[in-house]
Design a protein around this motif. Structure first.
Motif, PDB file in Angstrom:
ATOM      1  N   SER A   1     -35.023 -48.207  -5.636  1.00 26.66           N
ATOM      2  CA  SER A   1     -33.749 -48.270  -6.340  1.00 26.66           C
ATOM      3  C   SER A   1     -32.861 -47.097  -5.977  1.00 26.66           C
ATOM      4  CB  SER A   1     -33.980 -48.276  -7.853  1.00 26.66           C
ATOM      5  OG  SER A   1     -34.600 -47.083  -8.260  1.00 26.66           O
ATOM      6  N   ALA A   2     -31.564 -47.284  -6.159  1.00 27.83           N
ATOM      7  CA  ALA A   2     -30.591 -46.255  -5.820  1.00 27.83           C
ATOM      8  C   ALA A   2     -30.802 -45.019  -6.678  1.00 27.83           C
ATOM      9  CB  ALA A   2     -29.176 -46.799  -6.024  1.00 27.83           C
ATOM     10  N   ALA A   3     -30.550 -43.865  -6.091  1.00 29.47           N
ATOM     11  CA  ALA A   3     -30.718 -42.608  -6.813  1.00 29.47           C
ATOM     12  C   ALA A   3     -29.674 -42.452  -7.899  1.00 29.47           C
ATOM     13  CB  ALA A   3     -30.634 -41.444  -5.830  1.00 29.47           C
ATOM     14  N   GLY A   4     -28.587 -43.125  -7.775  1.00 31.58           N
ATOM     15  CA  GLY A   4     -27.527 -43.042  -8.765  1.00 31.58           C
ATOM     16  C   GLY A   4     -26.462 -44.041  -8.434  1.00 31.58           C
ATOM     17  N   SER A   5     -25.408 -44.078  -9.177  1.00 30.31           N
ATOM     18  CA  SER A   5     -24.308 -44.989  -8.903  1.00 30.31           C
ATOM     19  C   SER A   5     -23.044 -44.189  -8.720  1.00 30.31           C
ATOM     20  CB  SER A   5     -24.144 -46.000 -10.047  1.00 30.31           C
ATOM     21  OG  SER A   5     -23.841 -45.318 -11.244  1.00 30.31           O
ATOM     22  N   SER A   6     -22.084 -44.772  -8.056  1.00 22.60           N
ATOM     23  CA  SER A   6     -20.809 -44.098  -7.840  1.00 22.60           C
ATOM     24  C   SER A   6     -19.707 -45.129  -7.861  1.00 22.60           C
ATOM     25  CB  SER A   6     -20.808 -43.360  -6.499  1.00 22.60           C
ATOM     26  OG  SER A   6     -21.017 -44.258  -5.445  1.00 22.60           O
ATOM     27  N   ALA A   7     -18.521 -44.667  -8.216  1.00 18.76           N
ATOM     28  CA  ALA A   7     -17.380 -45.569  -8.270  1.00 18.76           C
ATOM     29  C   ALA A   7     -16.987 -45.978  -6.864  1.00 18.76           C
ATOM     30  CB  ALA A   7     -16.209 -44.884  -8.966  1.00 18.76           C
ATOM     31  N   GLN A   8     -16.366 -47.135  -6.769  1.00 23.37           N
ATOM     32  CA  GLN A   8     -15.912 -47.615  -5.465  1.00 23.37           C
ATOM     33  C   GLN A   8     -14.887 -46.659  -4.891  1.00 23.37           C
ATOM     34  OE1 GLN A   8     -15.287 -51.872  -4.927  1.00 23.37           O
ATOM     35  NE2 GLN A   8     -13.190 -51.388  -4.326  1.00 23.37           N
ATOM     36  N   LEU A   9     -15.057 -46.281  -3.628  1.00 25.31           N
ATOM     37  CA  LEU A   9     -14.129 -45.360  -2.980  1.00 25.31           C
ATOM     38  C   LEU A   9     -12.800 -46.056  -2.711  1.00 25.31           C
ATOM     39  CD1 LEU A   9     -16.615 -43.763  -0.455  1.00 25.31           C
ATOM     40  CD2 LEU A   9     -15.706 -42.695  -2.510  1.00 25.31           C
ATOM     41  N   PRO A  10     -11.684 -45.361  -2.890  1.00 20.15           N
ATOM     42  CA  PRO A  10     -10.366 -45.987  -2.670  1.00 20.15           C
ATOM     43  C   PRO A  10     -10.180 -46.384  -1.209  1.00 20.15           C
ATOM     44  CG  PRO A  10     -10.170 -43.906  -3.868  1.00 20.15           C
ATOM     45  CD  PRO A  10     -11.566 -43.966  -3.345  1.00 20.15           C
ATOM     46  N   VAL A  11      -9.984 -47.657  -0.982  1.00 19.15           N
ATOM     47  CA  VAL A  11      -9.805 -48.140   0.387  1.00 19.15           C
ATOM     48  C   VAL A  11      -8.583 -47.500   1.034  1.00 19.15           C
ATOM     49  CG1 VAL A  11      -9.330 -50.179   1.784  1.00 19.15           C
ATOM     50  CG2 VAL A  11     -10.981 -50.311  -0.084  1.00 19.15           C
ATOM     51  N   SER A  12      -7.533 -47.270   0.244  1.00 20.25           N
ATOM     52  CA  SER A  12      -6.305 -46.695   0.794  1.00 20.25           C
ATOM     53  C   SER A  12      -6.542 -45.286   1.328  1.00 20.25           C
ATOM     54  CB  SER A  12      -5.208 -46.668  -0.270  1.00 20.25           C
ATOM     55  OG  SER A  12      -5.629 -45.940  -1.413  1.00 20.25           O
ATOM     56  N   ASP A  13      -7.476 -44.537   0.721  1.00 16.30           N
ATOM     57  CA  ASP A  13      -7.781 -43.189   1.215  1.00 16.30           C
ATOM     58  C   ASP A  13      -8.565 -43.251   2.520  1.00 16.30           C
ATOM     59  OD1 ASP A  13      -6.527 -42.218  -1.003  1.00 16.30           O
ATOM     60  OD2 ASP A  13      -8.348 -41.584  -2.044  1.00 16.30           O
TER      61      ASP A  13
END
Length: 738
Positions: free
Chosen positions: A17-29
């Motif tokens: 399993s993933a070590a943690g979760s993260s928000a989706q990175l901004p595609v525009s950046d």
């Protein structure tokens, strides 16, 4: 701009399993760092006229073509204005080419891609002096690979797999072949495999006296077909497939299967008769190049290869009588023949110029048209990587690594320099700096050249020089572009010893780097035979953005890659995936030893061959990687095309052990870390079936992975910000799993 489309994901068990979760990175950046936004500017297409003193350049809108004086840069005249042409008009054009005599232009619009290099389009012939614009064909709406005759009075082109000749003086059209049929017979343009692996999109050649047109005919009747599905999708949606998927079927020979049968033909323009050229060697499998010699005899030169691609024989053919004479034979030692030997052939008035690795390094040789070696032009422990031509005084221009001993100084392989050597072999001062990456475009006669130079910290600068090396003016310094990335993290180059072999690498440290910190690492690599990723050349890409997100990015060119001579490269012969994996694991262990690296948080990623090597690395029993991301990966060389796979591995019948050992599908049960695979569903190069078969083997072994698919995207996964989606998903995955 669109957000992430729904991907196909398989749940990961607790152990992975993933070590943690993260928000989706901004595609525009992310999009600011990847193609197309990351592409530097250039002077645009500069087309030198045959006189070598003037050039043509189109405006950005495709409305005008203007002639300029090379020396002064002064605008001389508007050659074409689409709003003021006679007989016919077009709103705009996409690109153009000029006839050998400089009297006419070929323009096109409404282009449609065929494969990687090839496309169909609506072409027009423009007569400069008469200001007349006419369609290239009145009967074929789209044409492919048009070629001017040397006198500029005819154009040969392909439509629906047949060859036609446009006779401009009479505004008439002659059909040369009638045998063309999709997925059976192709005349004048290569099949998929030739185009992809022999870097060609045209198989026609005009005689210098314009009397004959020679061409290759590809009979792919017995080549197995491959079919993939097409969907409505989201990028340029195909509405016809909204409810029921469509499909695309073409001929694709996987390793060990039948190739197209290729034959050479000569068409007499006056008699309209076609003759077949019988090549004498039954072991000939491929004909990667045809071209006319530059001498008075004007014979057709035919380069041929055996199936193993270890032997090239070059023939001279009389196009009228079809009498064939062998000129020379080039054979490799302990590996495959470098494709530069046949892809970079040059035909000059006093002889044939070719590249050879017979010394263990790639160098330039000149032969007479009787097959006699006239002289070796370059020598030393370094590779020549481009041949630009020879001027009237006998000076030769080429690109190579800095001249020295690349074996003793591997870091030399990072750079490319443009050189000139005179007829006696005396070298002048380099035409470009010894550090960085330089290439050149020469005018006819080499009176002028445009030098393109960059390094890892400096975007390309395009400068015009005279033959004597005098700088005339800077055409584009990319200053506005460079200002956008002044704060972007930069590459640092390093070398390290991997089991007795010194390897080149680069590292990009995180924004706000703290030497006392402990950072996660993404190891990016391509690793394919003869390739180079670690080069002192400008490339702004996702890795700079990754550094702003707290990652260390490392890339290492292992054994088998290019720029280090034949022995360094050929060590992978018949065993793809073996040595490359050893070196990537060695690189990971070296990186883990760095004081600012968290040794427990190292991931590996790559695209195409790099995706293949990612799978090989994460399925190795000694894998040190915490997570992997494989993009468009090959999962067995048995699934890939004949020319590429057999060049390095021979056929599966000859090298079953090598194919089995180098197949990630046979190692799936060893996977012990989170893995993300991304593929385009319409990848005509590395088929999606590679991914499907690997996933099937994972399931068979009670293993799991994550998957993200791009509907109707090809191997490049490009358009509609798809590239930003690829790297955004990759970085998000590493954020969660490292």
């Amino acid at each position: 701009m669109r957000r992430f489309a729904a991907g196909l994901a398989v749940a990961v068990p607790a152990a992975l399993s993933a070590a943690g979760s993260s928000a989706q990175l901004p595609v525009s950046d992310i999009a600011k760092y990847v193609y197309p936004a990351n592409a530097p500017s250039s002077p645009g297409t500069i087309v030198f006229m045959p006189d070598g003193a003037t050039f043509l350049k189109a405006d950005a809108a495709g409305h005008k073509i203007v002639k300029y004086d090379v020396a002064t840069g002064k605008e001389l005249e508007t050659v074409l204005d689409t709003s003021h042409t006679r007989e016919n008009s077009i709103n705009s054009f996409e690109n153009f080419s000029v006839s050998p005599d400089g009297s006419k232009l070929l323009l096109y619009d409404r282009s449609e891609p065929v494969y990687r290099r090839s496309f169909k389009a609506s072409y027009y012939v423009f007569e400069i002096k008469r200001n007349i614009l006419r369609p290239l064909s009145k009967t074929n709406p789209l044409q492919q690979a048009p070629v001017f005759s040397h006198d500029g009075r005819m154009v040969a082109f392909v439509a629906d797999n047949n060859i036609f000749i446009k006779k401009i003086d009479y505004d008439s059209e002659v059909q040369v072949t009638t045998s063309g049929e999709r997925n059976r017979i192709i005349n004048g343009v290569p099949d998929w495999t030739y185009e992809e692996e022999f870097a060609t999109d045209c198989s026609m050649a005009w005689a210098p006296d314009n009397s004959t047109l020679c061409f290759l005919r590809y009979d792919e009747t017995l080549v197995p077909t491959f079919t993939f599905s097409l969907y409505e999708g989201w990028c340029e949606p195909k509405t016809d497939y909204a409810l029921y998927p469509g499909s695309f079927t073409y001929k694709y020979p996987v390793a060990g299967e039948k190739n197209s049968v290729v034959t050479v033909h000569s068409y007499d323009v006056e008699t309209r008769k076609t003759k077949i050229v019988e090549l004498p060697d039954p072991m000939i499998e491929y004909v990667p190049r045809i071209a006319y010699s530059g001498d008075a005899a004007a014979n057709l030169i035919v380069a041929t290869l055996n199936r193993a691609q270890t032997r090239m024989e070059i023939y001279s053919v009389n196009p009228k009588s079809t009498v064939v004479k062998s000129l020379l034979v080039e054979e490799s030692k302990g590996g495959w023949l470098n494709s530069a030997a046949y892809e970079n052939l040059a035909f000059e008035a006093d002889g044939l110029v070719m590249m050879s690795e017979r010394s263990g390094w790639n160098h330039i040789y000149k032969y007479s048209y009787n097959g006699q070696l006239l002289r070796q032009i370059t020598s030393g422990n370094y590779d020549v990587t481009a041949y630009y031509g020879t001027d009237a005084a006998g000076n030769t221009y080429y690109q190579s690594e800095p001249e020295g001993d690349t074996q003793a100084n591997p870091a030399n392989a990072l750079n490319r320099v443009v050189y000139k050597v005179d007829r006696q072999g005396k070298k002048t001062e380099p035409l470009s700096p010894l550090e960085g990456w330089a290439s050149a475009q020469f005018s006819p006669g080499a009176a002028y050249y445009v030098l393109n130079h960059s390094d890892a910290s400096t975007p390309p600068v395009y400068t015009l020089f005279s033959q004597k090396g005098k700088q005339l003016r800077v055409l584009d310094d990319n200053a506005p572009y460079a200002s956008r990335y002044t704060a972007a993290p930069r590459k640092e180059f390093f070398t390290f010893n991997a089991g007795g072999t010194v390897l080149n690498g680069y590292i990009i440290k995180p924004e706000g780097f703290n030497p006392s910190g402990r950072y996660p690492v993404i190891m990016w690599q391509y690793s394919g035979p003869g390739s180079q990723e670690v080069v002192n050349r400008w490339r702004m890409d996702w890795d700079a953005y990754a550094a702003t997100q707290g990652f260390v990015v490392v890339c290492v060119d292992g054994r088998g890659t290019g720029g280090r001579g034949t022995a360094f490269r050929n060590v992978v012969y018949k065993r793809l995936g073996d040595i490359e994996t050893v070196d990537q694991i060695s690189a990971a262990r070296y990186v883990a030893s760095l004081p600012f690296v968290d040794a427990d948080r190292i991931g590996i990623a790559g695209w195409s061959y790099g995706g293949y090597e990612t799978l090989m690395a994460v399925t190795d029993v000694e894998s040190p990687f915490r997570a992997g991301v494989a993009i468009a990966p090959v999962t067995s060389w048995r699934y890939y095309d004949t020319v590429y796979a057999e060049r390095f591995m021979l056929t599966p019948q000859q090298n079953a052990e090598g194919y089995d050992a180098g197949a990630p599908v046979n190692r799936a049960a060893n996977l012990n870390c989170p893995l993300l695979i991304m593929s385009g569903t319409a990848d005509d190069n590395v088929h999606l079936s590679n991914t499907i078969e690997f996933v099937a083997r994972l399931q068979q072994a009670d293993r799991y992975c994550d998957m993200f698919l791009f509907p109707n995207m090809n191997h490049s996964i490009n358009g509609c910000d798809a590239r930003a989606l690829v790297y955004g998903r990759m970085l998000q995955y590493f954020k969660s799993n490292l």
